[in-house]
Write an enzyme that holds these catalytic residues in place. Structure first.
Site, short mmCIF file in Angstrom:
data_model
loop_
_atom_site.label_atom_id
_atom_site.label_comp_id
_atom_site.label_asym_id
_atom_site.label_seq_id
_atom_site.Cartn_x
_atom_site.Cartn_y
_atom_site.Cartn_z
N ASP A 52 0.84 -1.20 0.00
CA ASP A 52 0.00 0.00 0.00
C ASP A 52 0.88 1.25 0.00
O ASP A 52 1.71 1.43 0.88
CB ASP A 52 -0.88 -0.01 1.26
CG ASP A 52 -1.83 1.17 1.31
OD1 ASP A 52 -2.98 1.01 0.86
OD2 ASP A 52 -1.42 2.25 1.77
N TYR A 57 2.95 10.17 -0.45
CA TYR A 57 4.10 9.65 0.31
C TYR A 57 5.41 9.96 -0.42
O TYR A 57 6.48 9.87 0.19
CB TYR A 57 4.00 8.14 0.54
CG TYR A 57 2.77 7.63 1.24
CD1 TYR A 57 1.90 8.47 1.92
CD2 TYR A 57 2.48 6.26 1.24
CE1 TYR A 57 0.77 7.98 2.55
CE2 TYR A 57 1.36 5.76 1.89
CZ TYR A 57 0.50 6.62 2.53
OH TYR A 57 -0.61 6.11 3.14
N LYS A 82 -2.91 5.93 -3.96
CA LYS A 82 -4.03 6.85 -3.65
C LYS A 82 -3.86 8.18 -4.36
O LYS A 82 -2.75 8.68 -4.52
CB LYS A 82 -4.11 7.08 -2.13
CG LYS A 82 -4.05 5.80 -1.31
CD LYS A 82 -4.21 6.03 0.17
CE LYS A 82 -3.80 4.80 0.95
NZ LYS A 82 -2.35 4.63 1.15
N HIS A 115 -7.82 9.63 -1.48
CA HIS A 115 -7.09 9.61 -0.21
C HIS A 115 -7.90 10.25 0.92
O HIS A 115 -7.97 9.73 2.03
CB HIS A 115 -5.74 10.31 -0.38
CG HIS A 115 -4.70 9.89 0.59
ND1 HIS A 115 -3.38 9.80 0.28
CD2 HIS A 115 -4.78 9.52 1.89
CE1 HIS A 115 -2.70 9.41 1.34
NE2 HIS A 115 -3.53 9.24 2.32
#
Ligand code: A2P
Length: 291
Positions: A52, A57, A82, A115
């Site tokens: 994931d 990120y 996401k 998200h």
């Protein structure tokens, strides 16, 4: 006692639409830059088949590199990423999907999530914005770029508004979930409406692991606090996404199929004094500051 229908991390939940998703995933939020490729390759070595990540990120290229380094066949792995809040709306979302695919070096994603929902506090037309974003998700799924589509951090009202306009229902709602912070109303609504609830920060970002009650319960079952947290999520029917940068812990966090928590211990964990709560809530957090 609560039995679960799994005996291995490669056992699966079946998503609406029939796609199968391994019942534990490896999370990559907050892994230090430069470490993610090694961590993902090590996680796959340790037995994870479900990874994931998220655009925000900043590690999609490294996740892709870790996947390639593992040498595993693409179809033996399940990869989620996401969509970020700055990319809301139909046109921007179409581009965001292609960007994430390119970053990861993949032809398709197994699962793509919104998200964070757009919320009333941010925009009066929040529901329409989420609907427009979702329309691009549906189109990409029909085009074969996304095997399954879902959301993250949605509460009941955000889900209801999306149900009103969608033609493909979300398959997943990924939310914060760990002992002491279990969002029972959202989990119930998610599961009752045919979605799989996934747990981000199932170990409370590590903070929960220090709670004395958790230590006591873990000792009773001869397991570690982290293993109790992973099992706790599964016993709620929630798919945990634990993360660790340590290969031994990565493996240990999958070793949760040889014990069952008693109803009493589950209740104690549910009612644990909150610790490890991120403080991120869809209605309160400034949209650009939350990952
Ligand atoms: P580390 O990377 O040093 O193992 P969450 O998944 O809830 O976000 O929690 C991740 C945090 O929990 C990280 O700080 C991670 O540290 C720590 N962690 C993960 N697995 C374990 C474990 N088995 N024992 C102790 N700490 C762990």
């Amino acid at each position: 006692m609560s039995q679960i229908p799994f005996s291995s991390p490669r056992d699966t939940f079946t998503l609406v639409g029939g796609v199968k998703i391994p019942c534990i995933g490896y999370g990559t939020w907050q892994t230090a830059p430069g470490m993610t490729a090694d961590c993902v390759a090590a996680a796959i070595d340790a037995g994870y088949t479900h990874i994931d990540t998220a655009w925000v990120y900043g590690n999609e290229p490294e996740v892709g590199e870790g996947v390639r380094r593992s040498g595993r066949a693409r179809e033996s792995l399940f990869i989620t990423t996401k969509h970020w809040v700055t990319e809301r709306g139909y046109e921007k979302t179409k581009t965001a999907i292609d960007t994430s695919l390119k970053n990861l070096g993949l032809d398709y994603l197994d699962l793509y999530l919104i998200h964070w929902p757009c919320v009333e506090k941010l925009r009066p037309d929040w529901a329409e914005v989420n609907g427009d974003t979702w329309r691009a998700f549906e189109e990409a799924q029909r085009a074969g770029k996304l095997r399954a589509v879902g959301v993250s951090n949605f509460q009941e009202k955000h889900l209801r508004a999306l149900f009103d306009v969608c033609s493909i229902r979300p398959a997943v709602n990924q939310i914060e979930f760990h002992p002491g912070y279990t969002q029972p109303e959202t989990v119930r609504f998610t599961q009752e409406h045919g979605m799989v609830a996934e747990a981000w920060s199932p170990l409370g970002s590590g903070a929960v692991l220090k709670a004395p009650v958790l230590g006591e319960i873990a000792a009773k079952y001869g397991k570690s606090p982290a293993q109790v947290c992973v099992r706790f999520a599964l016993e709620h029917g929630v798919l945990p996404l634990p993360k660790s940068t340590d290969p031994a812990r990565m493996a240990a966090n999958l070793d949760v199929f040889d014990f069952e928590l008693s109803a009493e211990d589950r209740a104690r964990l549910t009612n644990l004094t909150p610790s490890g709560f991120s403080t991120y809530l869809p209605e309160d957090a400034p949209a650009d500051a939350i990952a």
